[in-house]
Design a protein around this motif. Structure first.
Motif, short mmCIF file in Angstrom:
data_model
loop_
_atom_site.label_atom_id
_atom_site.label_comp_id
_atom_site.label_asym_id
_atom_site.label_seq_id
_atom_site.Cartn_x
_atom_site.Cartn_y
_atom_site.Cartn_z
N GLN A 20 -11.82 12.54 -4.38
CA GLN A 20 -11.82 11.77 -3.14
C GLN A 20 -10.70 10.74 -3.17
OE1 GLN A 20 -15.35 9.40 -2.57
NE2 GLN A 20 -15.19 9.45 -0.34
N ALA A 21 -10.00 10.61 -2.04
CA ALA A 21 -8.85 9.70 -1.98
C ALA A 21 -8.77 9.06 -0.60
CB ALA A 21 -7.56 10.45 -2.29
N TRP A 22 -7.98 7.99 -0.52
CA TRP A 22 -7.74 7.28 0.73
C TRP A 22 -6.26 6.94 0.83
CZ3 TRP A 22 -11.77 6.56 -2.52
CH2 TRP A 22 -13.07 6.67 -2.01
N LEU A 23 -5.76 6.91 2.05
CA LEU A 23 -4.38 6.49 2.28
C LEU A 23 -4.33 5.50 3.44
CD1 LEU A 23 -1.13 7.99 1.67
CD2 LEU A 23 -1.44 7.38 4.07
N MET A 24 -3.61 4.40 3.24
CA MET A 24 -3.40 3.40 4.28
C MET A 24 -1.95 3.47 4.75
SD MET A 24 -5.47 0.21 2.50
CE MET A 24 -4.99 -0.97 3.76
N ARG A 25 -1.76 3.50 6.04
CA ARG A 25 -0.41 3.49 6.60
C ARG A 25 0.12 2.06 6.64
NH1 ARG A 25 0.51 8.23 10.07
NH2 ARG A 25 -1.31 9.59 9.93
N PRO A 26 1.44 1.90 6.60
CA PRO A 26 2.00 0.55 6.77
C PRO A 26 1.64 -0.02 8.13
CG PRO A 26 3.66 2.10 5.95
CD PRO A 26 2.47 2.92 6.37
N VAL A 27 1.46 -1.33 8.19
CA VAL A 27 1.13 -1.98 9.45
C VAL A 27 2.25 -1.74 10.46
CG1 VAL A 27 0.83 -4.22 10.58
CG2 VAL A 27 -0.30 -3.76 8.40
#
Length: 714
Positions: free
Chosen positions: A471-478
């Protein structure tokens, strides 16, 4: 198995009903300074009658961290406009004065008073305050001295008697005189070491031992009375509902510092007689007496060899017969998940506890008669569909984590808990077991959140090198626009442990990374908790083996899924075990252009001899260093330092005994000798985690500056 339980609930997603500001005002990304403005809300305690909830709010003020107690009513307010009970934050009040540091609120059984641990005017101990006085003068009931010896999972430090007249508490005293000093010697010169566990987290263990004491709340002239004695560290109290005994934990092995094995004991309040309830191979933690007096619920491990920290074995829920020693059994044995914080239902028929599952922390109910367990508060309101809830309240639907909880003693129990999701710091919530009236009580971070542009992570799963699901997560740049076609730099962040767990909680550092223009990738590789015992054991005898390959597979998966990530501008960071993995990664691959290792391990041989966790290596690697030296050296990043080319920043507390600063020094010196760009930043007065606000902000600013230098400058 908890996974099957969760799947049985129609769409296991949850509504984090935080008041959202729908205005179009301009918002900005989170800065390092903003991370210190987040109020840390914790330890929600509902009163036995279910009418009040008390909790702790910790803020950074004037360069210090200060904690205060707040409280509020749990009742809903009727909205005439909507002709229904209104949801959202209720009025809260600060219960303790601003010049007092306070924590651990605990209600008297009659719900009239709160006891808490506090410090004011140089006086530290257990204080009591009446809720009716609304912040009136708190009274010191018992002075408390702490032993600086590291006690894992120390549990409850005090407990009310059933009649609300007495408090049992833990305090320390010298059980044997210190070695006499010669004329001219200062207190620590020389320092004679004759024990294994001679270190604390930031210093050296004293000779004080913790024991059970008893104080009369309403008779201040009557001195407290000591109930237990000896060369032991007694801790984790729970009072018998009959009021005649107090149960506690203690390690009474012949050589307790060499063998980590806590058991449950009971001491008579009248005669001081101590009897033993458990004598198991594993460790017992968090005892909690049942309301009917028959059972003591607790969490426990079962393996012969364990460690005082970073335990690979998942603790499960057990009950032991409080009357007849030997009657002990596990509850919910089919739940292959790590359990903590057991709490009884008022009728003594169920035990509630927290279980970590795939990035979530959820409240689970298990019956003592073997009825299949169930999950509580799986969503805001089961009578309201996901789309209806989002439309009616303008609140997003997302998964969450419950970080603490308590249960009232009324027939239909009320719950209070702290709840967080990926874009909201923890706040206090209340509800009933049906989940039909789950609602938020506190709003300590709302004003800050209204000014910020926060990023919600995107969850994804992938198959690793051997087919294991990760399981993984990715956050985009603001503010990133995919249509622009511009590729973005990425930061891979690795959690500690190795048996920690990332998930659906708020991480201000990740938000600061995203605000600076970085995508953030994080995941739970094998070794993480929340996926069952086999998965947690995935790093046994190979730190940096399968988990490293999971992380690299996750990077490849992210690059394939998100074409806007720049594969030539990637960085890696982590703390503690995440720092170890950062050191390991830069020795195994040149793919990352920059690295920041915080409180990091570099040499497993010297780590064994210098760490507070003197039992961690033989628990994780199945033996002592002298039994298999080559195995530990094989998995030490320092062995492969000649292959490092990645510019690396090391951040470390000078008093860190969890991972001694020499671990960073070994790696830093080796990189300097080899001509690799590197800097070591030492933080005085700090241990394994930085606590001073200015140090925390400085470390984050230096981390971002390091990444900017190597990922943004051309």
């Amino acid at each position: 198995m908890l996974r099957k339980i969760l799947m049985s609930v129609a769409l296991v997603v949850s509504v984090c009903c935080f008041m959202a500001d729908a205005s179009a005002q301009a918002r900005r990304g989170m800065t390092p300074a903003d991370t210190l403005r987040v109020a840390e809300v914790s330890d929600a305690q509902v009163s036995p009658d279910g009418e009040w909830v008390a909790y702790v709010v910790t803020r950074n003020e004037g360069g210090e961290r200060r904690s205060a107690l707040h409280f509020a009513r749990t009742a809903l307010y009727y909205s005439t406009a909507r002709r229904d009970f209104a949801f959202g934050a209720l009025p809260t009040e600060q219960l303790t004065p601003s010049d007092m540091s306070a924590s651990s609120p605990r209600w008297s059984p009659d719900s009239r008073r709160l006891a808490f641990v506090g410090t004011r005017g140089g006086q530290s101990g257990v204080w009591v305050v009446s809720v009716a006085e609304r912040g009136g003068s708190a009274r010191l009931v018992a002075r408390v001295r702490d032993a600086n010896f590291y006690i894992p999972y120390a549990g409850e430090s005090f407990a009310w008697s059933p009649d609300s007249r007495r408090i049992a508490y833990i305090t320390a005293s010298e059980e044997q005189p210190e070695e006499p000093r010669r004329a001219g010697d200062v207190r620590d010169d020389p320092r004679v070491i004759d024990r294994i566990q001679y270190k604390t987290r930031t210093g050296f263990s004293d000779e004080a031992r913790t024991h059970v004491w008893l104080a009369e709340v309403d008779e201040p002239t009557q001195p407290p009375r000591q109930l237990t004695f000896g060369q032991f560290y007694d801790h984790a109290l729970t009072w018998s509902p009959r009021g005649d005994e107090v149960a506690f934990l203690s390690n009474r092995e012949p050589d307790p510092e060499a063998v980590n094995n806590s058991d449950i004991f009971v001491v008579g309040v009248g005669d001081g007689r101590v009897r033993r309830l458990t004598e198991t191979r594993g460790c017992e933690y968090e005892p909690r007496w049942s309301p009917d007096g028959r059972w003591i619920a607790h969490t426990a491990t079962t393996r012969d060899v364990t460690t005082i920290d970073s335990i690979s074995e998942d603790a499960h829920i057990w009950i032991v017969d409080a009357v007849s020693p030997g009657g002990r059994r596990e509850l919910g044995g089919t739940i292959d998940r790590r359990a903590r914080s057991p709490r009884w239902s008022p009728d003594s028929r169920h035990v509630f506890f927290l279980a970590g599952d795939r990035g979530r922390n959820l409240i689970v109910r298990v019956a003592i008669d073997g009825t299949p367990p169930s999950v509580l508060f799986d969503n805001l309101n089961r009578r309201t569909s996901q789309s209806e809830a989002q439309a009616a309240f303008n609140w997003p639907v997302r998964a969450f984590q419950i970080t603490s909880f308590s249960v009232s003693t009324r027939t239909v129990p009320a719950f209070a808990f702290t709840l967080t999701d990926s874009v909201h710091p923890a706040e206090v919530w209340v509800g009933e077991a049906s989940g039909a009236s789950m609602r938020r009580v506190s709003a300590h971070n709302d004003a800050l959140l209204r000014t910020l542009a926060l990023v919600e992570p995107e969850e994804f799963n992938f198959r690793s090198f051997d087919g294991t699901n990760i399981q993984a997560w990715l956050m985009r740049p603001v503010g990133m626009r995919v249509a622009s076609g511009q590729r973005q730099p990425l930061i891979l962040s690795i959690h500690g442990g190795p048996h920690g767990m990332y998930g659906f909680g708020f991480d201000p550092n990740f938000q600061a990374y995203a605000a600076r223009g970085y995508a953030v990738l994080y995941m739970n590789p094998r070794g993480s908790s929340g996926y069952g015992q086999k998965f947690s054991d995935g790093t046994f005898r190979e730190w940096g083996g399968g988990d490293y390959r999971d992380l690299m597979a996750g990077v490849e998966e992210a690059l394939g899924r998100y074409s806007w990530i720049d594969p030539e501008r990637m960085a890696v960071t982590g703390g503690s075990y995440g720092g170890f993995m950062t050191n390991w990664i830069i020795t195994q691959t040149p793919r990352f252009r920059a690295a920041v290792a915080r409180a990091s391990v570099s040499n497993l041989i010297s780590f064994y001899a210098t760490s507070l966790y003197q039992d961690l290596i033989h628990a994780e690697f199945g033996g002592m260093p002298w039994d298999d030296y080559e195995l530990l050296w094989r998995w030490s990043p320092l062995r492969y330092v000649r292959d490092v080319r990645t510019p690396t920043l090391f951040i470390h507390g000078e008093l860190d005994n969890d991972v001694h600063i020499t671990q960073a020094e070994e790696m830093y010196t080796a990189l300097r000798r080899r001509g690799v760009e590197t800097v070591l930043v030492r933080y005085p007065r700090e241990g394994h985690s930085l606590r001073e606000p200015r140090h925390r902000q400085d470390a984050l600013e230096r981390t971002l500056a390091w990444f900017d230098k190597y990922l943004k400058e051309r």
